[in-house]
Design an enzyme around this catalytic site. Structure first.
Site, PDB file in Angstrom:
ATOM      1  N   PHE A  41       0.813  -1.222   0.000  1.00  0.00           N
ATOM      2  CA  PHE A  41       0.000   0.000   0.000  1.00  0.00           C
ATOM      3  C   PHE A  41       0.847   1.273   0.000  1.00  0.00           C
ATOM      4  O   PHE A  41       0.349   2.337  -0.345  1.00  0.00           O
ATOM      5  CB  PHE A  41      -0.933   0.004   1.223  1.00  0.00           C
ATOM      6  CG  PHE A  41      -0.247   0.481   2.488  1.00  0.00           C
ATOM      7  CD1 PHE A  41      -0.245   1.835   2.821  1.00  0.00           C
ATOM      8  CD2 PHE A  41       0.426  -0.397   3.329  1.00  0.00           C
ATOM      9  CE1 PHE A  41       0.403   2.283   3.970  1.00  0.00           C
ATOM     10  CE2 PHE A  41       1.071   0.036   4.467  1.00  0.00           C
ATOM     11  CZ  PHE A  41       1.059   1.383   4.790  1.00  0.00           C
TER      12      PHE A  41
ATOM     13  N   LYS B  70      -1.479  -7.100  -9.262  1.00  0.00           N
ATOM     14  CA  LYS B  70      -2.468  -7.014  -8.181  1.00  0.00           C
ATOM     15  C   LYS B  70      -1.992  -5.946  -7.200  1.00  0.00           C
ATOM     16  O   LYS B  70      -1.107  -6.159  -6.387  1.00  0.00           O
ATOM     17  CB  LYS B  70      -2.641  -8.337  -7.427  1.00  0.00           C
ATOM     18  CG  LYS B  70      -3.873  -8.273  -6.525  1.00  0.00           C
ATOM     19  CD  LYS B  70      -3.753  -9.032  -5.226  1.00  0.00           C
ATOM     20  CE  LYS B  70      -3.017  -8.363  -4.123  1.00  0.00           C
ATOM     21  NZ  LYS B  70      -3.634  -7.177  -3.503  1.00  0.00           N
TER      22      LYS B  70
ATOM     23  N   SER C 172       4.989  -7.035   3.542  1.00  0.00           N
ATOM     24  CA  SER C 172       5.525  -7.344   4.868  1.00  0.00           C
ATOM     25  C   SER C 172       6.271  -8.686   4.874  1.00  0.00           C
ATOM     26  O   SER C 172       6.027  -9.554   4.029  1.00  0.00           O
ATOM     27  CB  SER C 172       4.373  -7.394   5.871  1.00  0.00           C
ATOM     28  OG  SER C 172       3.480  -8.415   5.490  1.00  0.00           O
TER      29      SER C 172
ATOM     30  N   CYS D 280       9.717   1.507   3.467  1.00  0.00           N
ATOM     31  CA  CYS D 280      10.635   0.439   3.883  1.00  0.00           C
ATOM     32  C   CYS D 280      12.040   0.992   4.075  1.00  0.00           C
ATOM     33  O   CYS D 280      12.882   0.331   4.662  1.00  0.00           O
ATOM     34  CB  CYS D 280      10.639  -0.688   2.861  1.00  0.00           C
ATOM     35  SG  CYS D 280      11.421  -0.219   1.318  1.00  0.00           S
TER      36      CYS D 280
ATOM     37  N   GLU E  29       9.096  -3.802  13.354  1.00  0.00           N
ATOM     38  CA  GLU E  29       8.730  -2.826  12.322  1.00  0.00           C
ATOM     39  C   GLU E  29       7.419  -2.152  12.741  1.00  0.00           C
ATOM     40  O   GLU E  29       6.404  -2.820  12.934  1.00  0.00           O
ATOM     41  CB  GLU E  29       8.553  -3.497  10.948  1.00  0.00           C
ATOM     42  CG  GLU E  29       8.191  -2.471   9.882  1.00  0.00           C
ATOM     43  CD  GLU E  29       8.075  -3.041   8.467  1.00  0.00           C
ATOM     44  OE1 GLU E  29       7.498  -4.114   8.294  1.00  0.00           O
ATOM     45  OE2 GLU E  29       8.579  -2.367   7.544  1.00  0.00           O
TER      46      GLU E  29
HETATM   47  P1  NAD Z   1       1.239  -6.629   3.187  1.00  0.00           P
HETATM   48  O1  NAD Z   1       2.204  -7.736   3.314  1.00  0.00           O
HETATM   49  O2  NAD Z   1       0.137  -6.537   4.156  1.00  0.00           O
HETATM   50  O3  NAD Z   1       0.540  -6.655   1.737  1.00  0.00           O
HETATM   51  C1  NAD Z   1       1.305  -6.706   0.557  1.00  0.00           C
HETATM   52  C2  NAD Z   1       0.476  -7.363  -0.540  1.00  0.00           C
HETATM   53  O4  NAD Z   1       0.203  -8.720  -0.170  1.00  0.00           O
HETATM   54  C3  NAD Z   1      -0.872  -6.686  -0.754  1.00  0.00           C
HETATM   55  O5  NAD Z   1      -1.125  -6.644  -2.127  1.00  0.00           O
HETATM   56  C4  NAD Z   1      -1.856  -7.595  -0.014  1.00  0.00           C
HETATM   57  O6  NAD Z   1      -3.126  -7.589  -0.600  1.00  0.00           O
HETATM   58  C5  NAD Z   1      -1.211  -8.959  -0.120  1.00  0.00           C
HETATM   59  N1  NAD Z   1      -1.458  -9.797   1.068  1.00  0.00           N
HETATM   60  C6  NAD Z   1      -1.575  -9.379   2.354  1.00  0.00           C
HETATM   61  N2  NAD Z   1      -1.745 -10.435   3.165  1.00  0.00           N
HETATM   62  C7  NAD Z   1      -1.736 -11.540   2.394  1.00  0.00           C
HETATM   63  C8  NAD Z   1      -1.866 -12.941   2.662  1.00  0.00           C
HETATM   64  N3  NAD Z   1      -2.023 -13.410   3.888  1.00  0.00           N
HETATM   65  N4  NAD Z   1      -1.795 -13.796   1.613  1.00  0.00           N
HETATM   66  C9  NAD Z   1      -1.615 -13.346   0.368  1.00  0.00           C
HETATM   67  N5  NAD Z   1      -1.489 -12.029   0.064  1.00  0.00           N
HETATM   68  C10 NAD Z   1      -1.549 -11.139   1.053  1.00  0.00           C
HETATM   69  O7  NAD Z   1       2.103  -5.274   3.161  1.00  0.00           O
HETATM   70  P2  NAD Z   1       1.562  -3.781   3.148  1.00  0.00           P
HETATM   71  O8  NAD Z   1       1.023  -3.458   4.495  1.00  0.00           O
HETATM   72  O9  NAD Z   1       0.726  -3.532   1.973  1.00  0.00           O
HETATM   73  O10 NAD Z   1       2.930  -2.980   2.914  1.00  0.00           O
HETATM   74  C11 NAD Z   1       3.783  -2.619   3.965  1.00  0.00           C
HETATM   75  C12 NAD Z   1       4.956  -3.552   4.063  1.00  0.00           C
HETATM   76  O11 NAD Z   1       5.675  -3.557   2.828  1.00  0.00           O
HETATM   77  C13 NAD Z   1       5.959  -3.130   5.109  1.00  0.00           C
HETATM   78  O12 NAD Z   1       6.372  -4.261   5.824  1.00  0.00           O
HETATM   79  C14 NAD Z   1       7.109  -2.552   4.302  1.00  0.00           C
HETATM   80  O13 NAD Z   1       8.364  -2.589   4.943  1.00  0.00           O
HETATM   81  C15 NAD Z   1       7.064  -3.412   3.089  1.00  0.00           C
HETATM   82  N6  NAD Z   1       7.727  -2.792   1.936  1.00  0.00           N
HETATM   83  C16 NAD Z   1       8.938  -3.284   1.575  1.00  0.00           C
HETATM   84  C17 NAD Z   1       9.635  -2.713   0.529  1.00  0.00           C
HETATM   85  C18 NAD Z   1      10.975  -3.247   0.130  1.00  0.00           C
HETATM   86  O14 NAD Z   1      11.451  -2.942  -0.952  1.00  0.00           O
HETATM   87  N7  NAD Z   1      11.637  -4.039   0.974  1.00  0.00           N
HETATM   88  C19 NAD Z   1       9.064  -1.642  -0.167  1.00  0.00           C
HETATM   89  C20 NAD Z   1       7.806  -1.181   0.220  1.00  0.00           C
HETATM   90  C21 NAD Z   1       7.130  -1.765   1.285  1.00  0.00           C
END
Ligand code: NAD
Length: 509
Positions: free
Chosen positions: A165, A189, A242, A298, A409
């Site tokens: 997000f 997605k 995450s 991140c 985090e």
């Molecule tokens: P999230 O893991 O909740 O969601 C990421 C994606 O996975 C979304 O599209 C979501 O719909 C999907 N998703 C969520 N739960 C799922 C599940 N149980 N099974 C399958 N798909 C699922 O992450 P978020 O809250 O959208 O983003 C924040 C996180 O992203 C933070 O931890 C941040 O550090 C990380 N991030 C990392 C980087 C990097 O390059 N390392 C960059 C940006 C964000």
């Protein structure tokens, strides 16, 4: 062109009525049969759109469409595919301001942060347009008498791209243009929390002449992700999100099904201030590092380590106090409000649940014995907006790396300031944390800075800079619990991820 000159009036919203998000499958904009949920602007709390949580059948239809489009797309000459990238870039430049405003509306970040995000997204399209050179193989003649050997790079087929997000426009673009330029077909997605930026990109991809089925957009959550992971026709997954999902779901399942995977995950980033640092510049940089994007980045600073290298205990105490006081004073002046107001420096958290998470960490930090120097729960805004998702900057001092606020985090606008006796102890503290996304050092000592980049187990290192977002022609790296896979998004590594190396040996008769 990207027109900072033609700035619109403050608070002019490009989306006036709630937008009904549809899927884009096989070149058609189709309504989903799934549940429909609201997309809420976190600053105004107004519903700005409705997004479907698509079904298993819908993701399967997208995979089928992508598979069918693949044979023709892979035969399209690389230069013709590159022309689509040039056209996509042009369209993005033409709509630069609108795209940026949409990000601010659907995510909450300030308009300047959104402009930065749009720019980096476009840069990835620009880099991918170099595909005719980037995708070239190599050869060597006479590996034996009259025999030559060469390597060619070929696209693999269909890839899934799953976004987080926090950068709704840019993050999927770490992958999209490289996948397309190399001749693959994709299903994107986005996060269902802020999917509109990706709808705009899909619309522009269509206008840029990318053929039906090559680029598909399927909105939703777990069902869509599971559908991608279980479908054997999908050759690889690019995930950013995450660590529990990236490691526990994506990486694990890709291993089981033999898919290529890039899983860029969570972070807890340390910034070191050495006694010889240029303090005013360091504090100014820290504000963007810790509070940019309301800390939902991140690469955000989470822990500030004030290092007493070469100082006596009392000198270290005095230095620590100076750093903390300057940090708190500057953070307290950050202007918080609706990001479309150009005077605002920090927007809201993405939604109320994220605000609640940060609020709980503030409570936890106080219980654990850290000293709350600036309490973001006392919300003070520029403008009259609902407080639902807003927090002002929070600062804790006397935090320690083993406290929850020091190790987990948080992904919000909170800073934990701690001490390290010396440089070695600071490195030990960083290595005690399971994440390895980014770390920065502020110092004028070149030898120490080199030692830092040499020793620290993090994918992105800053020397006198706080945010180390790699340019589009460098990989977006990460180590330890922050990354799972081998190759990364952006640049050459993305080209390699989206291509298979094939080796040919030829005898000339
Ligand atoms: P999230 O893991 O909740 O969601 C990421 C994606 O996975 C979304 O599209 C979501 O719909 C999907 N998703 C969520 N739960 C799922 C599940 N149980 N099974 C399958 N798909 C699922 O992450 P978020 O809250 O959208 O983003 C924040 C996180 O992203 C933070 O931890 C941040 O550090 C990380 N991030 C990392 C980087 C990097 O390059 N390392 C960059 C940006 C964000």
């Amino acid at each position: 062109m990207g027109n900072r000159e033609s700035r619109l009036p403050i608070l002019d919203e490009p989306i006036k009525e709630p937008l009904k998000v549809r899927n884009y499958i096989g070149g058609e904009w189709v309504e989903s049969k799934g549940e429909i949920v609201d997309i809420v602007n976190p600053a105004t709390c107004k519903v700005m759109g409705k997004v479907p949580i698509s079904t298993k059948e819908e993701i399967e239809a997208a995979v089928k469409a992508a598979q069918e489009a693949f044979p023709d797309w892979r035969r399209t000459p690389p230069l013709a595919r590159a022309r689509c990238m040039f056209r996509l870039k042009e369209l993005m430049e033409e709509q630069f301001e609108e795209l940026s405003r949409i990000q601010t509306m659907e995510h909450g970040k300030t308009i300047d942060e959104s402009r930065g995000e749009t720019r980096r997204g476009i840069e990835n399209v620009e880099v991918a347009a170099g595909v005719p050179s980037l995708m070239m193989g190599y050869n060597l003649e006479d590996i034996a008498s009259g025999i030559d050997e060469y390597l060619i790079r070929q696209p693999l087929g269909v890839f899934g791209i799953i976004g987080p997000f926090n950068f709704p426009f840019m993050v999927p673009l770490w992958f999209i243009p490289y996948a397309l330029a190399t001749g693959n077909c994709i299903i994107v997605k986005p996060s269902s929390e802020d999917p509109i930026s990706q709808v705009k990109i899909a619309e522009m991809a269509e206008e840029a002449g990318i053929p039906a089925g090559v680029y598909n957009l399927v909105n939703g959550g777990r069902t869509v992700v599971t559908g991608m992971l279980e479908n054997r026709e999908i050759k690889g997954i690019c995930f950013v999100g995450s660590t529990p999902v990236g490691h526990g779901v994506i990486y694990k399942k890709c291993g089981e099904t033999g898919k290529r995977v890039i899983a860029q995950c969570g972070a807890k980033n340390f910034l070191l201030v050495m006694p010889d640092a240029d303090l005013p510049a360091t504090i100014a940089t820290c504000m963007t590092s810790f509070y940019g994007n309301a800390g939902q980045r991140c690469l955000a600073g989470a822990n500030l380590l004030v290092v007493g290298e070469g100082l006596s205990e009392s000198e270290h105490n005095a230095f620590y106090k100076k750093v903390v006081d300057a940090f708190v004073d500057t953070a307290s002046k950050i202007r918080v409000g609706y990001g479309l107001d150009e005077s605002v420096q920090m927007g809201p958290l993405r939604d109320k649940s994220k605000k609640d998470t940060v609020t709980k960490f503030i409570e936890k930090g106080a219980e654990e014995g850290a000293k709350l120097r600036l309490d973001g729960r006392k919300v003070k805004l520029v403008g009259d907006w609902p407080h639902a998702c807003f927090l002002n900057p929070t600062v804790f001092e006397d935090a320690t790396p083993d406290m929850n606020i020091g190790k987990e985090e948080i992904f919000g606008n909170m800073a934990a300031i701690m001490r390290a006796k010396n440089f070695d102890e600071a490195i030990e503290i960083i290595h005690g944390n399971p994440f390895g996304n980014a770390a920065s050092i502020f110092t004028q000592n070149g030898k120490l800075a080199r030692e830092f980049q040499y020793r620290v187990e993090c994918g992105n290192i800053g020397i006198n800079v706080g945010i180390v977002a790699p340019m589009a022609f460098f990989p977006f790296s990460g180590m330890k619990d922050s990354f799972f896979g081998i190759l990364h998004g952006q640049g050459q590594e993305a080209i390699r991820f989206f291509t298979e190396s094939k080796v040919v040996i030829q005898r000339w008769f």
